[in-house]
Design a protein around this motif. Structure first.
Motif, mmCIF file in Angstrom:
data_model
loop_
_atom_site.group_PDB
_atom_site.id
_atom_site.type_symbol
_atom_site.label_atom_id
_atom_site.label_comp_id
_atom_site.label_asym_id
_atom_site.label_seq_id
_atom_site.Cartn_x
_atom_site.Cartn_y
_atom_site.Cartn_z
ATOM 1 N N THR A 34 -12.843 11.142 -9.206
ATOM 2 C CA THR A 34 -13.761 10.265 -8.483
ATOM 3 C C THR A 34 -14.625 9.547 -9.510
ATOM 4 O OG1 THR A 34 -13.838 11.675 -6.522
ATOM 5 C CG2 THR A 34 -15.671 10.153 -6.832
ATOM 6 N N TYR A 35 -14.732 8.228 -9.340
ATOM 7 C CA TYR A 35 -15.509 7.402 -10.256
ATOM 8 C C TYR A 35 -16.801 6.955 -9.584
ATOM 9 C CZ TYR A 35 -11.346 7.125 -13.185
ATOM 10 O OH TYR A 35 -10.269 7.442 -13.992
ATOM 11 N N VAL A 36 -17.915 7.270 -10.220
ATOM 12 C CA VAL A 36 -19.224 6.783 -9.783
ATOM 13 C C VAL A 36 -19.515 5.570 -10.657
ATOM 14 C CG1 VAL A 36 -21.660 7.350 -9.472
ATOM 15 C CG2 VAL A 36 -19.916 9.128 -9.174
ATOM 16 N N ASN A 37 -19.352 4.380 -10.076
ATOM 17 C CA ASN A 37 -19.374 3.138 -10.850
ATOM 18 C C ASN A 37 -20.735 2.463 -10.831
ATOM 19 O OD1 ASN A 37 -16.445 3.091 -11.409
ATOM 20 N ND2 ASN A 37 -16.267 2.778 -9.196
ATOM 21 N N SER A 55 -20.694 1.648 -6.648
ATOM 22 C CA SER A 55 -19.661 2.145 -5.739
ATOM 23 C C SER A 55 -19.184 3.516 -6.194
ATOM 24 C CB SER A 55 -18.466 1.179 -5.700
ATOM 25 O OG SER A 55 -17.828 1.118 -6.967
ATOM 26 N N VAL A 56 -18.564 4.232 -5.265
ATOM 27 C CA VAL A 56 -17.936 5.521 -5.568
ATOM 28 C C VAL A 56 -16.502 5.443 -5.078
ATOM 29 C CG1 VAL A 56 -17.964 8.010 -5.160
ATOM 30 C CG2 VAL A 56 -20.126 6.750 -5.364
ATOM 31 N N ARG A 57 -15.542 5.570 -5.991
ATOM 32 C CA ARG A 57 -14.134 5.404 -5.645
ATOM 33 C C ARG A 57 -13.315 6.560 -6.206
ATOM 34 N NH1 ARG A 57 -16.285 2.168 -2.926
ATOM 35 N NH2 ARG A 57 -15.997 -0.115 -2.861
ATOM 36 N N GLN A 58 -12.279 6.951 -5.458
ATOM 37 C CA GLN A 58 -11.378 7.993 -5.920
ATOM 38 C C GLN A 58 -10.063 7.377 -6.362
ATOM 39 O OE1 GLN A 58 -10.841 11.315 -3.262
ATOM 40 N NE2 GLN A 58 -9.033 12.078 -4.358
ATOM 41 N N ALA A 59 -9.581 7.846 -7.518
ATOM 42 C CA ALA A 59 -8.281 7.403 -8.021
ATOM 43 C C ALA A 59 -7.537 8.636 -8.506
ATOM 44 C CB ALA A 59 -8.459 6.398 -9.157
ATOM 45 N N GLY A 60 -6.549 9.048 -7.737
ATOM 46 C CA GLY A 60 -5.821 10.262 -8.074
ATOM 47 C C GLY A 60 -6.719 11.483 -7.932
ATOM 48 N N THR A 61 -6.864 12.262 -9.004
ATOM 49 C CA THR A 61 -7.666 13.487 -8.950
ATOM 50 C C THR A 61 -9.086 13.276 -9.476
ATOM 51 O OG1 THR A 61 -6.903 14.169 -11.137
ATOM 52 C CG2 THR A 61 -5.601 14.908 -9.239
ATOM 53 N N PHE A 73 -20.232 1.024 -17.359
ATOM 54 C CA PHE A 73 -20.459 2.468 -17.393
ATOM 55 C C PHE A 73 -20.043 3.114 -16.072
ATOM 56 C CE2 PHE A 73 -23.445 6.036 -16.507
ATOM 57 C CZ PHE A 73 -22.942 6.919 -17.457
ATOM 58 N N ALA A 74 -19.478 4.314 -16.164
ATOM 59 C CA ALA A 74 -19.111 5.080 -14.970
ATOM 60 C C ALA A 74 -19.210 6.571 -15.268
ATOM 61 C CB ALA A 74 -17.693 4.734 -14.510
ATOM 62 N N VAL A 75 -19.473 7.342 -14.219
ATOM 63 C CA VAL A 75 -19.448 8.797 -14.294
ATOM 64 C C VAL A 75 -18.168 9.259 -13.618
ATOM 65 C CG1 VAL A 75 -20.584 10.937 -13.587
ATOM 66 C CG2 VAL A 75 -21.956 8.944 -14.241
ATOM 67 N N THR A 76 -17.458 10.199 -14.234
ATOM 68 C CA THR A 76 -16.230 10.710 -13.642
ATOM 69 C C THR A 76 -16.433 12.157 -13.188
ATOM 70 O OG1 THR A 76 -15.345 11.466 -15.785
ATOM 71 C CG2 THR A 76 -14.805 9.218 -15.094
ATOM 72 N N VAL A 77 -15.849 12.470 -12.031
ATOM 73 C CA VAL A 77 -15.927 13.820 -11.474
ATOM 74 C C VAL A 77 -14.517 14.237 -11.071
ATOM 75 C CG1 VAL A 77 -16.980 15.315 -9.739
ATOM 76 C CG2 VAL A 77 -18.234 13.299 -10.566
ATOM 77 N N SER A 78 -14.018 15.313 -11.653
ATOM 78 C CA SER A 78 -12.670 15.758 -11.321
ATOM 79 C C SER A 78 -12.652 16.433 -9.951
ATOM 80 C CB SER A 78 -12.157 16.734 -12.386
ATOM 81 O OG SER A 78 -12.880 17.947 -12.336
ATOM 82 N N ARG A 79 -11.477 16.485 -9.359
ATOM 83 C CA ARG A 79 -11.330 17.060 -8.021
ATOM 84 C C ARG A 79 -11.829 18.504 -7.968
ATOM 85 N NH1 ARG A 79 -5.451 16.687 -5.654
ATOM 86 N NH2 ARG A 79 -6.086 14.492 -5.430
ATOM 87 N N ARG A 80 -11.623 19.258 -9.054
ATOM 88 C CA ARG A 80 -12.024 20.672 -9.047
ATOM 89 C C ARG A 80 -13.541 20.859 -8.968
ATOM 90 N NH1 ARG A 80 -10.956 19.556 -14.418
ATOM 91 N NH2 ARG A 80 -12.566 20.200 -15.914
ATOM 92 N N MET A 81 -14.301 19.789 -9.262
ATOM 93 C CA MET A 81 -15.761 19.899 -9.235
ATOM 94 C C MET A 81 -16.370 19.456 -7.909
ATOM 95 S SD MET A 81 -16.911 21.292 -11.899
ATOM 96 C CE MET A 81 -18.586 21.018 -11.346
ATOM 97 N N ILE A 82 -15.581 18.816 -7.042
ATOM 98 C CA ILE A 82 -16.114 18.262 -5.794
ATOM 99 C C ILE A 82 -16.767 19.340 -4.926
ATOM 100 C CG2 ILE A 82 -15.531 17.065 -3.665
ATOM 101 C CD1 ILE A 82 -15.421 15.292 -6.118
ATOM 102 N N ALA A 83 -16.118 20.494 -4.810
ATOM 103 C CA ALA A 83 -16.659 21.562 -3.967
ATOM 104 C C ALA A 83 -18.029 22.012 -4.449
ATOM 105 C CB ALA A 83 -15.689 22.743 -3.935
ATOM 106 N N ALA A 84 -18.220 22.088 -5.767
ATOM 107 C CA ALA A 84 -19.501 22.509 -6.319
ATOM 108 C C ALA A 84 -20.603 21.523 -5.953
ATOM 109 C CB ALA A 84 -19.399 22.659 -7.834
ATOM 110 N N PHE A 85 -20.292 20.230 -6.024
ATOM 111 C CA PHE A 85 -21.281 19.220 -5.646
ATOM 112 C C PHE A 85 -21.601 19.305 -4.157
ATOM 113 C CE2 PHE A 85 -20.238 17.379 -9.736
ATOM 114 C CZ PHE A 85 -21.441 16.798 -10.127
ATOM 115 N N GLU A 86 -20.581 19.469 -3.336
ATOM 116 C CA GLU A 86 -20.807 19.543 -1.892
ATOM 117 C C GLU A 86 -21.594 20.793 -1.520
ATOM 118 O OE1 GLU A 86 -16.941 19.156 -0.161
ATOM 119 O OE2 GLU A 86 -16.869 16.971 -0.478
#
Length: 262
Positions: free
Chosen positions: A195-198, A187-193, A207-220
């Motif tokens: 995003t958790y890739v679970n 699953s992929v869930r957002q909690a606050g700022t 195990f999970a990968v975390t992505v901060s809000r400031r990095m979302i634009a770069a991924f998109e």
């Protein structure tokens, strides 16, 4: 029988030749892609570790774009053989030292040959960091590593270099080290700022990968919508931390690679 054996030897030799050509082509391409602005030159006095050199003038150089594999001392010997006592040129996007006083750079022993980083990756003596922002350079480093992996060269002769996302205990054994983990995203869930890739249902253990809000634009911008990773097999690389369960923070797009379809 003798004819069959000779045919087998020819086939094996041809396979080896193709492998050598592929490595050379990949490394040469990486050299061109990662040839940034000149930052200086010097003679290598010694090797501190697989990603760090000391020049004769005392400057410490951090090899950009690669990381060492945990619990492996062999790559340091590989690096020493390639550069100690040799004159090198340095290239990079910036010559500003990091917080430890090291100058990050791509290192060339011969300007017509592959970068030192490409050579180490092609030998299976290091891991691509996934932290290079230049798309062409990052792709070439990943290709050099991928080729070594397919040919089981160097560290890739081992079976446990890539950790299984379903084995959090095995991942936690490398906390504080750079690692590569592969598995199916649940699953992929957002909690606050953040995003958790679970990869599991137990957020305090799995195990999970975390992505901060400031990095979302770069991924998109790179065409990666994090939500689309659900039910996909991905490979992620980065520094392993413990926050409940094992975590890797994705600070760059090239840290995450889709390796399977839905």
């Amino acid at each position: 029988m003798r004819a069959a054996s000779a045919k087998c030897d020819v086939s094996h030799a041809a396979t080896l030749l193709l492998a050598v050509i592929a490595i050379s082509t990949s490394a040469q391409s990486a050299s061109a892609a990662c040839m940034f602005a000149a930052q200086g030159e010097g003679r290598v006095a010694d090797v501190i570790d697989v990603r760090t050199l000391r020049l004769s003038d005392g400057n410490v150089i951090r090899l950009a774009g690669i990381e060492p594999i945990a619990n492996s001392s062999g790559p340091t010997n590989d690096l020493s053989t390639l550069v100690v006592g040799r004159d090198v040129t340095l290239h990079g996007e910036s010559d500003m030292p990091d917080r430890y006083g090291r100058q990050p750079a791509f290192v060339f022993v011969d300007p017509t040959a592959p970068s030192l980083q490409a050579q180490l990756l092609a030998q299976g003596a290091a891991l691509a960091s996934g932290a290079i922002s230049d798309k062409a350079c990052a792709a070439e480093l990943a290709a050099a590593e991928g080729l070594a992996r397919r040919l089981k060269r160097g560290i890739w002769a081992q079976t446990n270099v890539i950790k299984n996302a379903e084995s959090p205990g095995d991942i936690l054994a490398d906390v504080g080290r750079f690692g590569v983990v592969e598995g199916r995203v649940l699953s992929v869930r957002q909690a606050g700022t953040v995003t958790y890739v679970n990869f599991g249902r137990r957020w305090t253990e799995d195990f999970a990968v975390t992505v901060s809000r400031r990095m979302i634009a770069a991924f998109e911008t790179a065409g990666i919508m994090l939500k689309s990773l659900e039910r996909r097999n991905i490979r992620v690389r980065g520094w392993i931390e413990r926050r409940g369960g094992p975590r890797i923070e994705a600070l760059g797009v090239w840290q995450i690679e889709v390796v399977g379809d839905k």
